[in-house]
Design a protein around this motif. Structure first.
Motif, PDB file in Angstrom:
ATOM      1  N   ASN A 139       0.829  -1.213   0.000  1.00 46.29           N
ATOM      2  CA  ASN A 139       0.000   0.000   0.000  1.00 46.29           C
ATOM      3  C   ASN A 139       0.864   1.264   0.000  1.00 46.29           C
ATOM      4  OD1 ASN A 139       0.675   0.674   2.808  1.00 46.29           O
ATOM      5  ND2 ASN A 139      -0.726  -0.956   3.418  1.00 46.29           N
ATOM      6  N   ARG A 140       0.231   2.398  -0.207  1.00 46.38           N
ATOM      7  CA  ARG A 140       0.970   3.648  -0.384  1.00 46.38           C
ATOM      8  C   ARG A 140       1.793   4.024   0.840  1.00 46.38           C
ATOM      9  NH1 ARG A 140      -3.238   7.766  -3.517  1.00 46.38           N
ATOM     10  NH2 ARG A 140      -3.408   6.539  -5.453  1.00 46.38           N
ATOM     11  N   MET A 141       1.234   3.828   2.025  1.00 43.88           N
ATOM     12  CA  MET A 141       1.974   4.169   3.236  1.00 43.88           C
ATOM     13  C   MET A 141       3.229   3.315   3.367  1.00 43.88           C
ATOM     14  SD  MET A 141       2.040   6.139   5.886  1.00 43.88           S
ATOM     15  CE  MET A 141       2.654   6.247   7.581  1.00 43.88           C
ATOM     16  N   THR A 183       2.979  -1.372   8.618  1.00 41.94           N
ATOM     17  CA  THR A 183       2.222  -0.451   7.765  1.00 41.94           C
ATOM     18  C   THR A 183       1.648  -1.168   6.544  1.00 41.94           C
ATOM     19  OG1 THR A 183       3.708   1.320   8.466  1.00 41.94           O
ATOM     20  CG2 THR A 183       2.357   1.738   6.533  1.00 41.94           C
ATOM     21  N   GLY A 187      -1.869  -0.199   7.065  1.00 46.74           N
ATOM     22  CA  GLY A 187      -2.040   1.073   6.362  1.00 46.74           C
ATOM     23  C   GLY A 187      -1.637   2.281   7.174  1.00 46.74           C
ATOM     24  N   SER A 188      -1.234   2.061   8.414  1.00 43.84           N
ATOM     25  CA  SER A 188      -0.814   3.181   9.266  1.00 43.84           C
ATOM     26  C   SER A 188       0.103   2.638  10.348  1.00 43.84           C
ATOM     27  CB  SER A 188      -2.018   3.872   9.907  1.00 43.84           C
ATOM     28  OG  SER A 188      -2.724   2.966  10.736  1.00 43.84           O
TER      29      SER A 188
END
Length: 320
Positions: A139-141, A183, A187-188
Motif C-alpha cells: 500500500n501507499r503508506m 504499515t 495502512g498506518s
C-alpha cells in the motif's frame, strides 16, 4: 591494500564454510553474490526478522489476519535479500579503503580486486530496482516507508567515521522493516510498531557489538569507531543493558498490540516471546569471550535464532 590478490577461489574470510555461493553458484556470479553477502546469510535474517515481527504484531493489533499477509511475509523475505545485498554493496563501495586494511575484510570482492567500483555500483542499482518492484505491490503508506528507509541505509557506512555509536545507525536501518511490514498490513503506524522498532535497535546494539569486537585492533589502527572500542572490557555490562531494553521495549509493543482486543491467553503467549528472547540473549552473555574471534562470530550468528524465538510466540498468539 587495493588490488591485493584474492584468497583461493575468491572466498571471503568470514564466509560460512561450504556455503552455496562458493560451491554451486556459476563462477561469473560469485564475486557479485559475495558482494551481496549471499555467502553469509545471517545478515538477511537479521534484516527480515523485524519485518516478520512487525507483521505478526500488526495482525494481533488489528485482529484481522488476511490471506494477503502471506504475500507481505514473502515480499519482505525477497526484499530483505535484495536490500541487504544492495546495502552491503553500498557499504563495501564506501568502505573499500578501510576494508583493504583490515584482516577480516581485505578478501572482500572490491579490495581484493574481484569487482570494480563501477560494476559494484551497477550491481547495487540492479538489486535496489528489483526490491522496488516488490515494494510497489504494497500500500501507499508502506511504499513511503520503504523510500524513507533509504536514508538510514545511506548514512550508516559513514557513521563509524563520526560517532562511537555506529551500531545505532545500523539498528535504525536494519529494523525499519518492523515499521514497513506493520504499515503494509494496517495502512498506518501505531505505538506498538514504534516500540517494536526501538526494541529491534536495542537488539542490534547487542549483537553488532559482539560482531564489532572481531575488529577492535584493526579499527583502532585506522581510526574507525564502534561500540566495541568504546565499551572495551565493560562490554558485558553494556550488553546486559541492551538485553533489558530489548525485552522491555518489546514487551511494551506486545501490550500495545494485544490490548484491548486480544484474549488474555494471546497476551500471555505473546509476552512469552520477549521473555524467551531475553533468556537466549543471557545465554550469549554467559558464553562471551572478547578475545576469541571464532566465538564472537559464532555468537553473532546465533542471533538468527534469538530473533525467531519471539516470532514463534507471536504467531501462536494469533491463533489463541
Amino acid at each position: 591494500m587495493q588490488g591485493q590478490a584474492p584468497t583461493p577461489d575468491g572466498q571471503v574470510a568470514d564466509a560460512v564454510t561450504g556455503n552455496w555461493v562458493d560451491i554451486h553458484a556459476p563462477a561469473w556470479s560469485r564475486p557479485y553474490l559475495r558482494l551481496s553477502r549471499a555467502d553469509r546469510p545471517i545478515g538477511t535474517w537479521l534484516l527480515l526478522i523485524p519485518c516478520w515481527w512487525g507483521l505478526a504484531l500488526a495482525m494481533l493489533d488489528g485482529q484481522d489476519a488476511r490471506w494477503g499477509d502471506l504475500w507481505i511475509a514473502l515480499g519482505c523475505a525477497i526484499g530483505a535479500f535484495l536490500m541487504r545485498g544492495a546495502g552491503c554493496t553500498w557499504n563495501d563501495i564506501t568502505d573499500r579503503e578501510f576494508d583493504g586494511r583490515v584482516e577480516r575484510t581485505r578478501s572482500r570482492p572490491i579490495p581484493s580486486g574481484q569487482v570494480s567500483v563501477r560494476m559494484a555500483v551497477v550491481w547495487m542499482i540492479a538489486q535496489a530496482l528489483l526490491a522496488l518492484m516488490i515494494l510497489l505491490t504494497f500500500n501507499r503508506m508502506a511504499i513511503a516507508m520503504g523510500v524513507l528507509s533509504l536514508l538510514p541505509v545511506a548514512v550508516y557506512p559513514f557513521a563509524k567515521r563520526f560517532t562511537w555509536w555506529p551500531q545505532v545507525f545500523l539498528g535504525l536501518a536494519f529494523n525499519w522493516g518492523a515499521l514497513l511490514a506493520w504499515t503494509a498490513h494496517s495502512g498506518s503506524l501505531g505505538w506498538g510498531a514504534l516500540f517494536l522498532y526501538l526494541a529491534g535497535i536495542a537488539w542490534t546494539l547487542f549483537y553488532d557489538t559482539i560482531y564489532a569486537h572481531q575488529d577492535t585492533e584493526d579499527d583502532a589502527l585506522i581510526g574507525v569507531k564502534s561500540t566495541a572500542r568504546l565499551f572495551g572490557a565493560q562490554t558485558p555490562r553494556w550488553m546486559s543493558y541492551f538485553l533489558v531494553a530489548t525485552v522491555s521495549l518489546m514487551g511494551i509493543a506486545v501490550f500495545e498490540a494485544a490490548l484491548p482486543d486480544a484474549s488474555i491467553l494471546a497476551l500471555v503467549l505473546a509476552l512469552a516471546g520477549p521473555w524467551a528472547m531475553g533468556w537466549h540473549m543471557a545465554w550469549q552473555l554467559r558464553g562471551l569471550d572478547l578475545d576469541d574471534n571464532g566465538k564472537l562470530l559464532q555468537l553473532f550468528r546465533v542471533n538468527r535464532d534469538t530473533g525467531l524465538i519471539p516470532l514463534i510466540f507471536f504467531v501462536i498468539a494469533l491463533f489463541a
